[in-house]
Design a protein around this motif. Structure first.
Motif, PDB file in Angstrom:
ATOM      1  N   SER A  84       7.055  13.627   8.128  1.00 14.60           N
ATOM      2  CA  SER A  84       5.630  13.582   8.438  1.00 14.60           C
ATOM      3  C   SER A  84       5.390  12.465   9.451  1.00 14.60           C
ATOM      4  N   TRP A  85       4.160  12.360   9.894  1.00 14.01           N
ATOM      5  CA  TRP A  85       3.777  11.374  10.910  1.00 14.01           C
ATOM      6  C   TRP A  85       2.726  10.432  10.354  1.00 14.01           C
ATOM      7  N   LEU A  86       2.804   9.177  10.765  1.00 13.41           N
ATOM      8  CA  LEU A  86       1.725   8.235  10.500  1.00 13.41           C
ATOM      9  C   LEU A  86       0.711   8.408  11.624  1.00 13.41           C
ATOM     10  N   LEU A  87      -0.555   8.429  11.273  1.00 15.02           N
ATOM     11  CA  LEU A  87      -1.620   8.689  12.237  1.00 15.02           C
ATOM     12  C   LEU A  87      -2.469   7.442  12.439  1.00 15.02           C
ATOM     13  N   ASP A  88      -3.015   7.292  13.637  1.00 11.67           N
ATOM     14  CA  ASP A  88      -3.948   6.190  13.879  1.00 11.67           C
ATOM     15  C   ASP A  88      -5.337   6.600  13.413  1.00 11.67           C
ATOM     16  N   SER A  89      -6.323   5.741  13.605  1.00  9.78           N
ATOM     17  CA  SER A  89      -7.682   6.008  13.112  1.00  9.78           C
ATOM     18  C   SER A  89      -8.336   7.211  13.789  1.00  9.78           C
ATOM     19  N   ASP A  90      -7.817   7.619  14.946  1.00  5.27           N
ATOM     20  CA  ASP A  90      -8.343   8.801  15.635  1.00  5.27           C
ATOM     21  C   ASP A  90      -7.587  10.072  15.270  1.00  5.27           C
ATOM     22  N   GLY A  91      -6.570   9.953  14.412  1.00  7.66           N
ATOM     23  CA  GLY A  91      -5.797  11.111  13.997  1.00  7.66           C
ATOM     24  C   GLY A  91      -4.629  11.440  14.914  1.00  7.66           C
ATOM     25  N   ALA A  92      -4.335  10.573  15.865  1.00  8.38           N
ATOM     26  CA  ALA A  92      -3.225  10.813  16.783  1.00  8.38           C
ATOM     27  C   ALA A  92      -1.911  10.349  16.141  1.00  8.38           C
ATOM     28  N   LYS A  93      -0.847  11.120  16.338  1.00 10.15           N
ATOM     29  CA  LYS A  93       0.463  10.773  15.805  1.00 10.15           C
ATOM     30  C   LYS A  93       0.959   9.469  16.419  1.00 10.15           C
ATOM     31  N   GLN A  94       1.533   8.606  15.553  1.00  7.33           N
ATOM     32  CA  GLN A  94       2.087   7.333  16.005  1.00  7.33           C
ATOM     33  C   GLN A  94       3.608   7.343  15.879  1.00  7.33           C
ATOM     34  N   VAL A  95       4.115   7.155  14.673  1.00 11.25           N
ATOM     35  CA  VAL A  95       5.551   7.179  14.403  1.00 11.25           C
ATOM     36  C   VAL A  95       5.784   8.038  13.176  1.00 11.25           C
ATOM     37  N   LYS A  96       7.023   8.507  13.019  1.00 11.49           N
ATOM     38  CA  LYS A  96       7.348   9.256  11.810  1.00 11.49           C
ATOM     39  C   LYS A  96       7.279   8.312  10.624  1.00 11.49           C
ATOM     40  N   GLY A  97       6.693   8.805   9.549  1.00 10.13           N
ATOM     41  CA  GLY A  97       6.575   8.002   8.347  1.00 10.13           C
ATOM     42  C   GLY A  97       5.697   8.674   7.323  1.00 10.13           C
ATOM     43  N   LYS A  98       5.532   7.991   6.207  1.00  5.72           N
ATOM     44  CA  LYS A  98       4.749   8.542   5.103  1.00  5.72           C
ATOM     45  C   LYS A  98       3.825   7.463   4.560  1.00  5.72           C
ATOM     46  N   GLU A  99       2.576   7.839   4.291  1.00  4.79           N
ATOM     47  CA  GLU A  99       1.616   6.937   3.660  1.00  4.79           C
ATOM     48  C   GLU A  99       1.593   7.183   2.158  1.00  4.79           C
ATOM     49  N   TYR A 100       1.489   6.108   1.420  1.00  5.11           N
ATOM     50  CA  TYR A 100       1.381   6.186  -0.035  1.00  5.11           C
ATOM     51  C   TYR A 100       0.041   5.606  -0.445  1.00  5.11           C
ATOM     52  N   GLU A 101      -0.669   6.334  -1.275  1.00  2.00           N
ATOM     53  CA  GLU A 101      -1.946   5.891  -1.848  1.00  2.00           C
ATOM     54  C   GLU A 101      -1.804   6.063  -3.351  1.00  2.00           C
ATOM     55  N   LEU A 102      -1.586   4.942  -4.041  1.00  3.07           N
ATOM     56  CA  LEU A 102      -1.262   4.999  -5.461  1.00  3.07           C
ATOM     57  C   LEU A 102      -2.070   3.988  -6.261  1.00  3.07           C
ATOM     58  N   VAL A 103      -2.052   4.157  -7.563  1.00  7.27           N
ATOM     59  CA  VAL A 103      -2.616   3.180  -8.484  1.00  7.27           C
ATOM     60  C   VAL A 103      -1.462   2.293  -8.937  1.00  7.27           C
ATOM     61  N   ALA A 104      -1.694   0.997  -8.976  1.00  6.90           N
ATOM     62  CA  ALA A 104      -0.685   0.041  -9.416  1.00  6.90           C
ATOM     63  C   ALA A 104      -1.298  -0.865 -10.480  1.00  6.90           C
ATOM     64  N   TYR A 105      -0.432  -1.535 -11.248  1.00  7.50           N
ATOM     65  CA  TYR A 105      -0.877  -2.368 -12.361  1.00  7.50           C
ATOM     66  C   TYR A 105      -0.171  -3.716 -12.296  1.00  7.50           C
ATOM     67  N   ASN A 106      -0.913  -4.794 -12.605  1.00  7.17           N
ATOM     68  CA  ASN A 106      -0.291  -6.123 -12.609  1.00  7.17           C
ATOM     69  C   ASN A 106       0.297  -6.409 -13.993  1.00  7.17           C
ATOM     70  N   ALA A 107       0.804  -7.625 -14.195  1.00  2.00           N
ATOM     71  CA  ALA A 107       1.470  -7.994 -15.444  1.00  2.00           C
ATOM     72  C   ALA A 107       0.531  -7.944 -16.656  1.00  2.00           C
ATOM     73  N   GLN A 108      -0.780  -8.015 -16.408  1.00  2.00           N
ATOM     74  CA  GLN A 108      -1.754  -7.917 -17.508  1.00  2.00           C
ATOM     75  C   GLN A 108      -2.226  -6.476 -17.716  1.00  2.00           C
ATOM     76  N   GLY A 109      -1.720  -5.541 -16.920  1.00  2.00           N
ATOM     77  CA  GLY A 109      -2.110  -4.136 -17.033  1.00  2.00           C
ATOM     78  C   GLY A 109      -3.375  -3.794 -16.275  1.00  2.00           C
ATOM     79  N   GLU A 110      -3.868  -4.721 -15.432  1.00  2.00           N
ATOM     80  CA  GLU A 110      -5.079  -4.457 -14.651  1.00  2.00           C
ATOM     81  C   GLU A 110      -4.743  -3.538 -13.485  1.00  2.00           C
ATOM     82  N   GLU A 111      -5.644  -2.621 -13.207  1.00  2.00           N
ATOM     83  CA  GLU A 111      -5.445  -1.567 -12.215  1.00  2.00           C
ATOM     84  C   GLU A 111      -5.969  -1.962 -10.836  1.00  2.00           C
TER      85      GLU A 111
END
Length: 133
Positions: A49-76
């Motif tokens: 896949s491609w990483l896109l700039d703010s205008d949607g134009a292809k920049q470099v090959k890559g993948k974006e991750y949008e995930l939920v993460a938790y710290n040592a206290q379990g906070e999201e």
């Protein structure tokens, strides 16, 4: 001589205020304040896949991750990061990730072993998952 000294105090005050604001901005944006842990979902597809700039134009090959993460206290916290390269370079499904965060940004990403994930974070990952709902 007195006229020149009148301007020194306001200049010092403005300079000090600017330095104080700059230090706060830098610390909030670039200094790591916490570590969050996430897992690449087991059903994640690794296809070129491609990483896109703010205008949607292809920049470099890559993948974006949008995930939920938790710290040592379990906070999201929602985290966003990218991995450049092609499909074989992307994180494998099931991989645990440690995300170094400042108050406003992701400052770094590292692969960790399951035993390196704090128990409260691991419990949240197992219970709630890491996909953004």
């Amino acid at each position: 001589m007195k006229k020149k000294s009148i301007w020194i105090l306001p200049l010092v005050v403005v300079f000090a205020a600017g330095a104080f604001w700059t230090k706060g901005y830098y610390n909030d944006r670039y200094v790591v304040s916490d570590y969050y842990y996430t897992q690449i979902p087991e059903d994640e597809m690794n296809e070129d896949s491609w990483l896109l700039d703010s205008d949607g134009a292809k920049q470099v090959k890559g993948k974006e991750y949008e995930l939920v993460a938790y710290n040592a206290q379990g906070e999201e916290r929602e985290v966003y990061f990218a991995k450049t390269g092609s499909a074989e370079d992307y994180y494998a499904p099931g991989t645990y990730i440690q995300v170094s965060t400042s108050k406003t940004l992701v400052a770094g990403v590292a692969v960790v072993n399951e035993e390196d994930v704090p128990p409260a974070a691991l419990e949240q990952i197992d219970t709630l998952g890491t996909r953004i709902q």
